[in-house]
Design a protein around this motif. Structure first.
Motif, PDB file in Angstrom:
ATOM      1  N   GLU A 219      69.793  11.426  -8.971  1.00  0.00           N
ATOM      2  CA  GLU A 219      70.735  12.516  -8.753  1.00  0.00           C
ATOM      3  C   GLU A 219      70.240  13.306  -7.550  1.00  0.00           C
TER       4      GLU A 219
ATOM      5  N   THR B 240      64.981  13.120 -12.532  1.00  0.00           N
ATOM      6  CA  THR B 240      66.356  12.643 -12.309  1.00  0.00           C
ATOM      7  C   THR B 240      66.443  12.089 -10.892  1.00  0.00           C
TER       8      THR B 240
ATOM      9  N   LYS C 256      82.201   6.129 -18.679  1.00  0.00           N
ATOM     10  CA  LYS C 256      81.508   7.395 -18.868  1.00  0.00           C
ATOM     11  C   LYS C 256      82.475   8.539 -18.574  1.00  0.00           C
ATOM     12  N   ARG C 257      82.373   9.603 -19.343  1.00  0.00           N
ATOM     13  CA  ARG C 257      83.281  10.734 -19.180  1.00  0.00           C
ATOM     14  C   ARG C 257      82.507  12.041 -19.005  1.00  0.00           C
ATOM     15  N   LYS C 258      83.114  12.915 -18.227  1.00  0.00           N
ATOM     16  CA  LYS C 258      82.574  14.267 -18.080  1.00  0.00           C
ATOM     17  C   LYS C 258      83.752  15.187 -17.815  1.00  0.00           C
ATOM     18  N   GLU C 259      84.094  15.969 -18.807  1.00  0.00           N
ATOM     19  CA  GLU C 259      85.245  16.879 -18.709  1.00  0.00           C
ATOM     20  C   GLU C 259      86.491  16.092 -18.305  1.00  0.00           C
ATOM     21  N   ARG C 260      87.103  16.390 -17.162  1.00  0.00           N
ATOM     22  CA  ARG C 260      88.329  15.683 -16.774  1.00  0.00           C
ATOM     23  C   ARG C 260      88.037  14.407 -15.980  1.00  0.00           C
TER      24      ARG C 260
ATOM     25  N   LYS D  89      86.515  10.509 -15.512  1.00  0.00           N
ATOM     26  CA  LYS D  89      86.164   9.293 -16.219  1.00  0.00           C
ATOM     27  C   LYS D  89      85.823   8.214 -15.200  1.00  0.00           C
TER      28      LYS D  89
ATOM     29  N   GLN E  82      76.897   5.705  -8.642  1.00  0.00           N
ATOM     30  CA  GLN E  82      77.109   7.154  -8.643  1.00  0.00           C
ATOM     31  C   GLN E  82      78.400   7.487  -7.932  1.00  0.00           C
TER      32      GLN E  82
ATOM     33  N   LEU F 139      78.393  13.937  -9.053  1.00  0.00           N
ATOM     34  CA  LEU F 139      79.329  14.129 -10.170  1.00  0.00           C
ATOM     35  C   LEU F 139      78.895  13.347 -11.410  1.00  0.00           C
ATOM     36  N   LEU F 140      78.784  12.029 -11.256  1.00  0.00           N
ATOM     37  CA  LEU F 140      78.532  11.172 -12.410  1.00  0.00           C
ATOM     38  C   LEU F 140      77.699   9.972 -12.004  1.00  0.00           C
TER      39      LEU F 140
END
Lengths: 111, 114
Positions: B102, B99, A57-61, A63, A34, A47-48
């Motif tokens: 998270e 989840t 893995k990508r999320k908006e701006r 990576k 994470q 965040l990810l």
């Protein structure tokens, strides 16, 4: 013992550039990893999450890559903005209950 | 939804005194965590609850720290007696069963032991 290494020195970049942060780990094999963001005086914000069978893995701006052979994750912020300035923490997890956090890398984005 | 609530936000005590921190997790989150974050370091897990049972407290200094989560909702972390090295930010986080990985963090309590 399990060890997580993140760039201890702050990363300074110009607005619009891509920021790349590194997370290396030793002595264990995380099932997933994470990334969190932490602003001064606040708790970390998730965040990810990337799993061991995912290369990227990508999320908006954002990576994230995860190389289990190199025991490394890279976190990229493209088109960086001053609002991205914060400390970024990585947290590899073996899939058990305990999450171990790295010390974080401080990112400064200059306008 | 409301976030994780913690109080107080700041606390200054002298060594050998006692102190307690309170945390109210996000509604419905079964898992609650207490972390200690020393300046310049990442959060270190002290104790983790699943509902009102302890899942992991291997890094909790049990001679001086205690924590409880009555009724599986809010939680209290206590330090008695405090030492200078306990100066840190104490973060509470929670996660749902759906989840689990998270975690949602509260703003933390900054403790200064003088």
């Amino acid at each position: 013992s399990q060890k997580i290494e993140q760039n201890s020195e702050a990363l300074n970049i110009q607005e619009g550039k891509t920021a790349t942060l590194t997370c290396n780990y030793t002595n264990y094999s995380p099932a997933y990893l994470q990334w969190y963001r932490q602003d001064p005086g606040r708790g970390p914000v998730f965040l990810l999450l990337i799993r061991e069978n995912e290369k990227e893995k990508r999320k908006e701006r954002l990576k994230v890559t995860f190389d289990t052979t190199l025991k490394q994750s890279l976190f990229h912020i493209t088109a960086s903005q001053p609002a991205d300035s914060a400390t970024y923490l990585c947290a590899p997890n073996t899939g058990g209950f305990k999450t171990i956090f790295g010390a974080g890398t401080r990112l400064f984005v200059k306008a | 939804e409301a976030g994780v609530a913690q109080s107080p936000r700041y606390k200054i005590i002298e060594k050998r005194q006692s102190v307690a921190f309170w945390c109210n997790p996000i509604s419905g989150h079964a898992t609650l965590y207490w972390y200690q974050q020393i300046l310049g370091q990442g959060p270190k897990l002290l104790i983790q609850f699943q509902n009102n049972g302890v899942v992991d407290d291997s890094q909790l200094p049990k001679d001086r720290f205690s924590a409880e989560r009555l009724k599986g909702v809010d939680s209290t972390l206590k330090i008695q007696p405090a030492k200078l090295e306990d100066s840190a930010v104490y973060l509470c986080a929670s996660s749902s069963t759906r989840t689990l990985y998270e975690q949602y963090f509260g703003p933390g309590t900054r403790l200064t032991v003088t």
